[in-house]
Enzyme design. Structure first.
Site, PDB file in Angstrom:
ATOM      1  N   ARG A  46       0.843  -1.204   0.000  1.00 14.09           N
ATOM      2  CA  ARG A  46       0.000   0.000   0.000  1.00 14.09           C
ATOM      3  C   ARG A  46       0.879   1.255   0.000  1.00 14.09           C
ATOM      4  O   ARG A  46       0.550   2.266  -0.600  1.00 14.09           O
ATOM      5  CB  ARG A  46      -0.972   0.010   1.200  1.00 14.09           C
ATOM      6  CG  ARG A  46      -1.779   1.301   1.291  1.00 14.09           C
ATOM      7  CD  ARG A  46      -3.116   1.202   2.035  1.00 14.09           C
ATOM      8  NE  ARG A  46      -3.072   0.345   3.198  1.00 14.09           N
ATOM      9  CZ  ARG A  46      -2.495   0.649   4.368  1.00 14.09           C
ATOM     10  NH1 ARG A  46      -1.898   1.814   4.527  1.00 14.09           N
ATOM     11  NH2 ARG A  46      -2.512  -0.206   5.371  1.00 14.09           N
ATOM     12  N   TYR A  98     -16.113  16.357 -16.436  1.00 11.51           N
ATOM     13  CA  TYR A  98     -16.604  14.973 -16.416  1.00 11.51           C
ATOM     14  C   TYR A  98     -17.678  14.868 -15.312  1.00 11.51           C
ATOM     15  O   TYR A  98     -17.482  15.356 -14.192  1.00 11.51           O
ATOM     16  CB  TYR A  98     -15.441  14.010 -16.144  1.00 11.51           C
ATOM     17  CG  TYR A  98     -15.927  12.615 -15.830  1.00 11.51           C
ATOM     18  CD1 TYR A  98     -16.751  11.934 -16.722  1.00 11.51           C
ATOM     19  CD2 TYR A  98     -15.609  11.991 -14.637  1.00 11.51           C
ATOM     20  CE1 TYR A  98     -17.230  10.665 -16.427  1.00 11.51           C
ATOM     21  CE2 TYR A  98     -16.073  10.719 -14.339  1.00 11.51           C
ATOM     22  CZ  TYR A  98     -16.885  10.067 -15.242  1.00 11.51           C
ATOM     23  OH  TYR A  98     -17.374   8.826 -14.939  1.00 11.51           O
ATOM     24  N   ASP A 170      -6.799  18.517 -14.955  1.00  6.54           N
ATOM     25  CA  ASP A 170      -7.159  17.188 -15.440  1.00  6.54           C
ATOM     26  C   ASP A 170      -6.709  17.120 -16.897  1.00  6.54           C
ATOM     27  O   ASP A 170      -7.309  17.744 -17.776  1.00  6.54           O
ATOM     28  CB  ASP A 170      -8.673  16.988 -15.292  1.00  6.54           C
ATOM     29  CG  ASP A 170      -9.129  15.595 -15.731  1.00  6.54           C
ATOM     30  OD1 ASP A 170      -8.423  14.977 -16.544  1.00  6.54           O
ATOM     31  OD2 ASP A 170     -10.204  15.149 -15.272  1.00  6.54           O
ATOM     32  N   LYS A 195      -7.906   6.029 -19.572  1.00 10.12           N
ATOM     33  CA  LYS A 195      -8.128   6.511 -20.929  1.00 10.12           C
ATOM     34  C   LYS A 195      -6.852   6.380 -21.769  1.00 10.12           C
ATOM     35  O   LYS A 195      -6.398   5.288 -21.982  1.00 10.12           O
ATOM     36  CB  LYS A 195      -8.652   7.948 -20.852  1.00 10.12           C
ATOM     37  CG  LYS A 195      -9.829   8.122 -19.859  1.00 10.12           C
ATOM     38  CD  LYS A 195     -11.007   7.302 -20.274  1.00 10.12           C
ATOM     39  CE  LYS A 195     -12.221   7.277 -19.379  1.00 10.12           C
ATOM     40  NZ  LYS A 195     -12.192   7.605 -17.992  1.00 10.12           N
TER      41      LYS A 195
HETATM   42  O1  P1T Z   1     -13.263   6.685 -14.559  1.00  4.80           O
HETATM   43  P1  P1T Z   1     -12.064   7.176 -13.787  1.00  4.80           P
HETATM   44  O2  P1T Z   1     -10.790   6.490 -14.160  1.00  4.80           O
HETATM   45  O3  P1T Z   1     -12.305   7.216 -12.317  1.00  4.80           O
HETATM   46  O4  P1T Z   1     -11.813   8.700 -14.252  1.00  4.80           O
HETATM   47  C1  P1T Z   1     -12.732   9.728 -14.062  1.00  4.80           C
HETATM   48  C2  P1T Z   1     -12.538  10.797 -15.100  1.00  4.80           C
HETATM   49  C3  P1T Z   1     -11.851  11.953 -14.757  1.00  4.80           C
HETATM   50  N1  P1T Z   1     -11.619  12.936 -15.652  1.00  4.80           N
HETATM   51  C4  P1T Z   1     -12.054  12.842 -16.921  1.00  4.80           C
HETATM   52  C5  P1T Z   1     -11.790  13.966 -17.877  1.00  4.80           C
HETATM   53  C6  P1T Z   1     -12.747  11.710 -17.339  1.00  4.80           C
HETATM   54  O5  P1T Z   1     -13.166  11.651 -18.603  1.00  4.80           O
HETATM   55  C7  P1T Z   1     -13.018  10.654 -16.405  1.00  4.80           C
HETATM   56  C8  P1T Z   1     -13.814   9.463 -16.782  1.00  4.80           C
HETATM   57  N2  P1T Z   1     -14.599   9.639 -17.900  1.00  4.80           N
HETATM   58  C9  P1T Z   1     -15.428   8.728 -18.490  1.00  4.80           C
HETATM   59  C10 P1T Z   1     -15.639   7.504 -17.982  1.00  4.80           C
HETATM   60  C11 P1T Z   1     -16.133   9.194 -19.695  1.00  4.80           C
HETATM   61  O6  P1T Z   1     -16.632   8.365 -20.483  1.00  4.80           O
HETATM   62  O7  P1T Z   1     -16.155  10.404 -19.904  1.00  4.80           O
END
Ligand code: P1T
Length: 379
Positions: A46, A98, A170, A195
């Site tokens: 961790r 998001y 972000d 992503k």
């Molecule tokens: O899904 P996660 O790995 O927890 O990430 C969240 C997140 C944060 N910032 C941006 C710009 C994002 O696009 C996302 C997640 N977005 C999607 C799942 C989507 O389809 O837009």
């Protein structure tokens, strides 16, 4: 080291005990100690694990940061940043975000008496007028999800200078191949590594990278104490993805531009949101701040009808109707009913997320096939 070299070598030296060229997956929760407190530098996974460490060093290297941290999701990374704050602190964030980030801010953290101000960052004055002595964090998403609005990172950082305000960006949509927020004055970069960094739609992961080590250590403490770490296997998958990041982003950007032009000339399409198009209201800023325009393209229909968007999404080929983005395969999404459904309808409309808006994550397939697949949606 330049970027294409960093994605292969940053943080990825040979494994010292065997010389393994590829970073192994260290499936271990704990590490043997010679005597209490005398150990190899690793105690418990961790706190740190060698596979995750290699990924974190790679993240720091490609974002030009001092420290990288890998989380179990993008939202876990965002959650960690917010835990730097104290009761009564204020945050200014983009009003196009998001949906899950908006949900976290308003549904989880407002009850701990953090105050969020949402603003349209396309006009820097909207940010400036919300800054006061309680402002401790400015949260930028650029390009925004799903409307591809841009924030001028350097201009926002200049506004905050000397005021003890952290700037977090972000960088999920752009990736460090396209945009380097820390070089432009930001303190923290956040990624949904799910992503483009992962790149293959096979992992949920998040990342933070800080400009200075001290802030990185503070965030590491919160992560260690809270527990939202990335597993060794998932760390390996993201590390593997990063190796082809530069190549993939070039192709995503090439295809994204072609698809944006195709849509702009389509008789059934109203607006196309893509920073690489001259018609994008911030095209000039895109050229200054971004190396390419990436693979995310949104658009609306001339009819303005939700039914046309739904029919389109049911009929398209090659593109898969699914949440998420940034993988090698092309995906399509209806923000109002899918990724941004957690934002109240009136707030969505205020930001411009209409019911006829479709968002495409353009993959790295042959663009002729992608266009043929999209055309099926318009008949
Ligand atoms: O899904 P996660 O790995 O927890 O990430 C969240 C997140 C944060 N910032 C941006 C710009 C994002 O696009 C996302 C997640 N977005 C999607 C799942 C989507 O389809 O837009």
């Amino acid at each position: 080291m330049k970027f294409n070299t960093k994605v292969i070598h940053g943080g990825q030296s040979h494994e010292p005990s065997t010389g393994a060229v590829n970073v192994p997956v260290f499936f271990t929760s704990t590490f043997a100690q010679k005597s209490p407190g005398i150990h190899s530098g690793y105690e418990y996974s961790r706190a740190a694990n060698p596979t995750r460490q290699a990924l974190e060093d790679s993240l720091a290297s490609i974002e030009n940061g001092a420290k990288g941290l890998a989380f179990s999701s993008g939202l876990a990374a965002t959650d960690c940043v917010l835990k730097l704050l104290n009761v009564g602190d204020e945050i200014i964030a983009c009003n196009d975000l998001y949906g899950g980030t908006y949900r976290m801010f308003t549904k989880m953290f407002e009850k701990y008496q953090l105050k969020f101000h949402f603003a349209d960052f396309t006009n820097i004055k909207n940010v400036e007028e919300k800054i006061n002595e309680k402002t401790k964090l400015i949260w930028i998403e650029t390009p925004t999800n799903p409307l591809m609005k841009l924030a001028d990172i350097k201009a926002v950082a200049d506004l905050a200078k000397g005021k003890n305000i952290l700037i977090a960006v972000d960088n999920t949509f752009a990736t460090p191949y396209i945009q380097k927020p820390l070089d432009l004055g930001a303190d923290i970069v956040m990624h949904s590594a799910t992503k483009y960094l992962g790149g293959h739609s096979d992992v949920i992961a998040g990342a933070l990278i800080t400009k200075n080590l001290e802030l990185g250590e503070q965030l590491h403490f919160i992560q260690f104490a809270g527990g939202g770490i990335l597993s060794p296997m998932d760390s390996y998958l993201v590390l593997r993805g990063i190796k082809t990041l530069a190549l993939r982003m070039q192709k995503h950007s090439e295809n994204g531009f072609e698809i944006a032009k195709y849509l702009e000339n389509h008789p059934k399409v109203d607006r196309v949101f893509y920073p690489g198009l001259k018609s994008h209201p911030q095209h000039e800023l895109a050229q200054k701040q971004m190396r390419e325009s990436g693979g995310m393209v949104s658009f609306t229909f001339k009819s303005g009808k939700k039914e046309d968007a739904v029919k389109f999404l049911e009929q398209i080929k090659i593109f898969t109707l699914a949440e998420s983005l940034g993988g090698v395969e092309s995906l399509a999404n209806h923000p109002a009913m899918m990724t941004h459904a957690s934002i109240p309808a009136e707030k969505r409309l205020e930001a411009g997320i209409t019911d006829d808006l479709v968002r495409l994550s353009v993959g790295i397939e042959d663009v002729e096939d992608l266009i043929e697949g999209l055309e099926k949606g318009f008949v």
